[in-house]
Motif scaffolding. Structure first.
Motif, PDB file in Angstrom:
ATOM      1  N   UNK A 272       0.835  -1.210   0.000  1.00  0.00           N
ATOM      2  CA  UNK A 272       0.000   0.000   0.000  1.00  0.00           C
ATOM      3  C   UNK A 272       0.866   1.255   0.000  1.00  0.00           C
ATOM      4  N   UNK A 273       1.973   1.188   0.700  1.00  0.00           N
ATOM      5  CA  UNK A 273       2.920   2.309   0.758  1.00  0.00           C
ATOM      6  C   UNK A 273       3.642   2.467  -0.581  1.00  0.00           C
ATOM      7  N   UNK A 274       4.086   1.332  -1.148  1.00  0.00           N
ATOM      8  CA  UNK A 274       4.764   1.360  -2.446  1.00  0.00           C
ATOM      9  C   UNK A 274       3.927   2.070  -3.500  1.00  0.00           C
ATOM     10  N   UNK A 275       2.678   1.682  -3.581  1.00  0.00           N
ATOM     11  CA  UNK A 275       1.803   2.186  -4.632  1.00  0.00           C
ATOM     12  C   UNK A 275       1.553   3.685  -4.465  1.00  0.00           C
ATOM     13  N   UNK A 276       1.291   4.110  -3.236  1.00  0.00           N
ATOM     14  CA  UNK A 276       1.043   5.534  -2.999  1.00  0.00           C
ATOM     15  C   UNK A 276       2.276   6.368  -3.318  1.00  0.00           C
ATOM     16  N   UNK A 277       3.448   5.895  -2.927  1.00  0.00           N
ATOM     17  CA  UNK A 277       4.670   6.656  -3.165  1.00  0.00           C
ATOM     18  C   UNK A 277       5.051   6.670  -4.649  1.00  0.00           C
ATOM     19  N   UNK A 278       4.816   5.571  -5.341  1.00  0.00           N
ATOM     20  CA  UNK A 278       5.057   5.559  -6.786  1.00  0.00           C
ATOM     21  C   UNK A 278       4.116   6.530  -7.493  1.00  0.00           C
ATOM     22  N   UNK A 279       2.869   6.570  -7.031  1.00  0.00           N
ATOM     23  CA  UNK A 279       1.923   7.529  -7.585  1.00  0.00           C
ATOM     24  C   UNK A 279       2.380   8.955  -7.382  1.00  0.00           C
ATOM     25  N   UNK A 280       2.974   9.245  -6.225  1.00  0.00           N
ATOM     26  CA  UNK A 280       3.467  10.589  -5.960  1.00  0.00           C
ATOM     27  C   UNK A 280       4.569  10.993  -6.919  1.00  0.00           C
ATOM     28  N   UNK A 281       5.452  10.073  -7.248  1.00  0.00           N
ATOM     29  CA  UNK A 281       6.507  10.404  -8.210  1.00  0.00           C
ATOM     30  C   UNK A 281       5.907  10.802  -9.553  1.00  0.00           C
ATOM     31  N   UNK A 282       4.942  10.018 -10.010  1.00  0.00           N
ATOM     32  CA  UNK A 282       4.297  10.314 -11.286  1.00  0.00           C
ATOM     33  C   UNK A 282       3.560  11.641 -11.231  1.00  0.00           C
ATOM     34  N   UNK A 283       2.834  11.871 -10.134  1.00  0.00           N
ATOM     35  CA  UNK A 283       2.102  13.123  -9.967  1.00  0.00           C
ATOM     36  C   UNK A 283       3.057  14.318  -9.958  1.00  0.00           C
ATOM     37  N   UNK A 284       4.167  14.183  -9.244  1.00  0.00           N
ATOM     38  CA  UNK A 284       5.147  15.261  -9.182  1.00  0.00           C
ATOM     39  C   UNK A 284       5.656  15.618 -10.567  1.00  0.00           C
ATOM     40  N   UNK A 285       5.963  14.608 -11.355  1.00  0.00           N
ATOM     41  CA  UNK A 285       6.459  14.862 -12.714  1.00  0.00           C
ATOM     42  C   UNK A 285       5.389  15.545 -13.554  1.00  0.00           C
ATOM     43  N   UNK A 286       4.173  15.045 -13.489  1.00  0.00           N
ATOM     44  CA  UNK A 286       3.080  15.640 -14.278  1.00  0.00           C
ATOM     45  C   UNK A 286       2.874  17.110 -13.910  1.00  0.00           C
ATOM     46  N   UNK A 287       2.767  17.382 -12.609  1.00  0.00           N
ATOM     47  CA  UNK A 287       2.476  18.742 -12.181  1.00  0.00           C
ATOM     48  C   UNK A 287       3.632  19.677 -12.502  1.00  0.00           C
TER      49      UNK A 287
END
Length: 265
Positions: free
Chosen positions: A153-168
């Protein structure tokens, strides 16, 4: 080194302890004012008091969209909208076999580690864009690129944050707001204290022995063979918040002692 932060205001989530608090100290040293935000009202007030002049505290549950809206209103009314945003709040969440974790486990980690960042950014990044200058740093984790099965659950949320950071970062940079990520590994914080206390109890050993066995068995590439210090992560965050990072956009800075086995790509 002058980071050009004198007179800037930073809002730091997860500011009561660990990486958030260490970041506050680093930014205060550079002449910024800091607003610490945390779920634990007494703890964040104590942290601001200990940090001294230039530090303020607000309590908010960042899993509640209405409280994030209220946080923004309070900041605008009582202080000034920040020039810098550091998102350091988070939880490790439930552990176990990925298919045996319950929906509620996934949702809790997602709301706390991912959606809280999205919602906080919604409130505080657009005012930076209107001013034409801003910095935002998202604290992710080694787990975003080197996932461990029992921490899904932690892996997935943190991986999502990396993608979100790049997009934004790609849509805010043209307006002067530079957004990046920092990925720590096994830092000496209340979060890893709890992990090691649990491991020590399970193994019937001291915390120091639990840390040593954890490094040997589960973090073999962490070449420095110790937990990192919050100040070591804060140093990277402070740089990314500074004028010196004026050409860094959508990057992920690892502060992991070598824990991630692959090179950055």
């Amino acid at each position: 080194m002058d980071y050009g932060l004198n007179g800037k205001t930073a809002l730091i989530t997860g500011g009561a302890s660990g990486i958030g608090r260490a970041t506050a100290q680093a930014l205060l040293t550079e002449g910024a004012k800091v607003i610490l935000v945390d779920l634990k009202g007494d703890a964040v007030s104590d942290a601001a008091s200990d940090l001294g002049e230039g530090a303020s505290a607000l309590q908010a549950d960042l899993t509640d969209p209405r409280q994030i809206e209220g946080l923004a209103a309070s900041v605008e009314e009582r202080f000034t909208m920040p020039d810098i945003l550091v998102c350091a709040a988070g939880v490790t969440g439930a552990k176990g076999h990925p298919l045996e974790l319950k929906d509620a486990d996934w949702q809790h980690a997602w709301e706390t580690d991912f959606m809280s960042v999205v919602r906080t950014m919604r409130q505080f990044v657009p005012p930076m864009e209107r001013k034409g200058w801003g910095r935002a740093v998202v604290v992710t984790s080694e787990n975003a690129v080197q996932p461990y099965p029992e921490e899904a659950v932690y892996n997935v949320a943190k991986a999502g944050l990396l993608n979100f950071t790049k997009c934004l970062s790609r849509v805010t940079a043209k307006n002067g707001v530079l957004i990046n990520a920092v990925s720590p590994a096994f830092i000496e914080t209340p979060m890893t204290d709890g992990m090691m206390d649990q491991r020590a109890e399970q193994q019937g050993v001291s915390q120091d022995e639990a840390i040593e066995s954890f490094l040997d068995e589960e973090r073999p590439y962490l070449e420095l063979k110790r937990r990192g210090k919050p100040e070591e992560v804060a140093a990277a965050i402070a740089f990314l918040c500074s004028e010196k990072a004026s050409f860094v956009v959508g990057a992920n800075y690892r502060v992991d002692g070598g824990s991630v086995a692959a090179m950055s790509t």
